[in-house]
Design an enzyme around this catalytic site. Structure first.
Site, PDB file in Angstrom:
ATOM      1  N   CYS A 101       0.791 -52.016  27.321  1.00 52.49           N
ATOM      2  CA  CYS A 101       2.136 -52.268  26.791  1.00 52.49           C
ATOM      3  C   CYS A 101       3.230 -51.889  27.789  1.00 52.49           C
ATOM      4  CB  CYS A 101       2.337 -51.526  25.479  1.00 52.49           C
ATOM      5  SG  CYS A 101       2.119 -49.732  25.581  1.00 52.49           S
ATOM      6  N   HIS A 119       3.710 -46.650  22.243  1.00 59.43           N
ATOM      7  CA  HIS A 119       3.854 -48.064  22.591  1.00 59.43           C
ATOM      8  C   HIS A 119       5.168 -48.281  23.323  1.00 59.43           C
ATOM      9  CE1 HIS A 119       2.844 -52.250  22.310  1.00 59.43           C
ATOM     10  NE2 HIS A 119       3.840 -52.583  21.504  1.00 59.43           N
ATOM     11  N   ASN A 154       8.053 -57.686  21.575  1.00 59.71           N
ATOM     12  CA  ASN A 154       6.767 -57.008  21.629  1.00 59.71           C
ATOM     13  C   ASN A 154       5.843 -57.760  22.582  1.00 59.71           C
ATOM     14  OD1 ASN A 154       4.700 -55.216  21.031  1.00 59.71           O
ATOM     15  ND2 ASN A 154       4.992 -55.342  18.829  1.00 59.71           N
ATOM     16  N   GLN A 159      -0.708 -58.752  25.226  1.00 57.47           N
ATOM     17  CA  GLN A 159      -1.581 -57.835  25.947  1.00 57.47           C
ATOM     18  C   GLN A 159      -3.000 -57.836  25.413  1.00 57.47           C
ATOM     19  OE1 GLN A 159       0.908 -54.417  24.418  1.00 57.47           O
ATOM     20  NE2 GLN A 159      -1.075 -53.376  24.440  1.00 57.47           N
TER      21      GLN A 159
END
Length: 444
Positions: free
Chosen positions: A70, A365, A386, A64
């Protein structure tokens, strides 16, 4: 009785410190290395070995970059995982985060204008008005908000609308766009104060949205109305699908019934009894679109439904407080990673509910669960995809201890078929409305 710190108290504090036999050693260690390094426990790294009994093959991680997308990356990642399995997509295939970003920004502008009009009778010092003006819009969002965008605009592959400077580094655009929205708020509030008609307000808002669309097009590029989807699969076989629309692309290549996917939270505060539905006031993006809705459950249920979805072969979107007890470079999230309480000989324990109520923690997040290690049927650690690129963790993947999940995970999105019949009935409940600043709306 004086409330100020007295000199005699300072003498007591100094003597108390000097009576500790290790205080000089600890002072040298902490001043030289910092709190985290000095209190780090190497055994956490040993226990968080990235090996899992259930480990989904989801392809490469995304990045990102310098944006707060996110929640959007995590949602689109769960969908591309499914596409990879259905269509043998290459490991580096991604859906366009820039495409959904564009529409989210435009819809958030309209959502902001409607909230400004609805609160125009309140003074600017009112907490709700202040809340609106502090952040007219931003990059964050919730699962239901990306669903609202997809239901209205569909999705496209990244090849149809690639990243731009502003989508990957959104600060300049956000600062400029927020300036415009605050300026527009002045105009709208003045119109309401002067008794403007509904048509006058609507015409003014339409001109504001026209300006917003132009700003977005210059910054992110204009979204395609139709495109050619051309790719080679993992076996190098060529495919092309000509002149497809974003809605048709979603229906053909993803095809999820988005109503089946629901937000489950663990918010153990007194104002949110378990097994009930909640929403957050003024939280959303698409006016008249999908409402943000959360089913609050205990942690045992929370973990259980996440495991069931992973066992079925499907990854799980989740929201957490990623900065707590975590090492970004090593890709470890573990309550045993640091022992700051032992370092300072101070009790720093505080419950999950107390962290939420007193501002110590909130969702910061969103990521994706792609694996779990089960021992005697119980989870011990979780594999996390992630969206910070491959240079952190293990090629971008993190390891999360089960204790860390218990303490710092607040939200997952699962197919409602994994819920008990009783909880599926609760989903039909009219949600209690939480304050706009409630931590369960923090991702947005």
């Amino acid at each position: 009785m004086s409330k100020a710190i007295q000199h005699q108290q300072l003498s007591k504090f100094k003597n108390s410190l000097e009576n500790r036999v290790d205080h000089k050693v600890l002072e040298r260690a902490v001043t030289k290395n910092g709190i985290y390094t000095t209190s780090a426990d190497y055994r956490s790294e040993v226990n968080m070995t990235p090996v899992f009994s259930i480990d989904l093959d989801t392809g490469d991680v995304a990045n990102q970059k310098q944006s707060g997308r996110c929640w959007m990356f995590a949602a689109l990642n769960t969908m591309r995982h499914d596409m990879k399995n259905k269509f043998n997509m290459p490991k580096d295939f991604e859906l366009s985060q820039n495409y959904t970003f564009f529409w989210d920004k435009l819809e958030k502008a309209n959502y902001f204008y409607e909230n400004v009009i609805n609160t125009a009778s309140l003074p600017t010092s009112d907490r709700k008005v202040s809340f609106l003006m502090t952040t007219p819009q931003q990059d964050g969002g919730q699962w239901d908000m990306i669903v609202a965008i997809i239901e209205k605009y569909g999705v496209v592959p990244q090849s149809a609308m690639p990243e731009t400077f502003n989508s990957s580094a959104s600060r300049e655009f956000n600062n400029t766009f927020d300036l415009k929205l605050r300026k527009d708020a002045v105009t709208l509030r003045n119109l309401v104060a002067n008794g403007a008609s509904e048509k006058e307000l609507e015409d003014t808002k339409e001109k504001m949205l026209d300006d917003a669309y132009r700003m977005l097009a210059y910054s992110f590029g204009e979204p395609p109305a139709h495109f050619d989807f051309e790719y080679r699969d993992s076996d190098k076989k060529y495919h092309i699908d000509r002149n497809i629309t974003p809605i048709d692309f979603f229906n053909k290549y993803i095809g999820w019934n988005l109503d089946d996917y629901v937000s489950i939270i663990n918010g153990p505060t007194a104002d949110k009894p378990f097994n009930h539905m909640y929403t957050v006031e003024m939280l959303g993006n698409v006016v008249d679109g999908r409402q943000v809705r959360h089913l609050n459950v205990d942690m045992a249920t929370f973990r259980d439904v996440a495991v069931k979805q992973l066992q079925s072969g499907e990854s799980v979107w989740f929201g957490c407080d990623v900065g707590q007890s975590s090492d970004r470079q090593k890709g470890i999230m573990d309550t045993e990673l640091y022992h700051k309480d032992e370092l300072f000989d101070i009790d720093l324990s505080i419950s999950k509910a107390e962290r939420l109520d007193y501002g110590e923690s909130l969702m910061t997040h969103a990521m994706v669960l792609t694996g779990v290690d089960l021992v005697d049927g119980e989870p011990t650690k979780w594999k996390v995809e992630n969206s910070w690129g491959k240079k952190v963790g293990t090629n971008g993947f993190f390891v999360m201890s089960n204790d860390w999940m218990n303490e710092y995970c607040y939200q997952i999105v699962v197919n409602k078929k994994f819920l008990s019949e009783k909880l599926q009935e609760v989903l039909k409940e009219e949600p209690k409305v939480l304050a706009p600043w409630d931590p369960m709306g923090a991702l947005a």
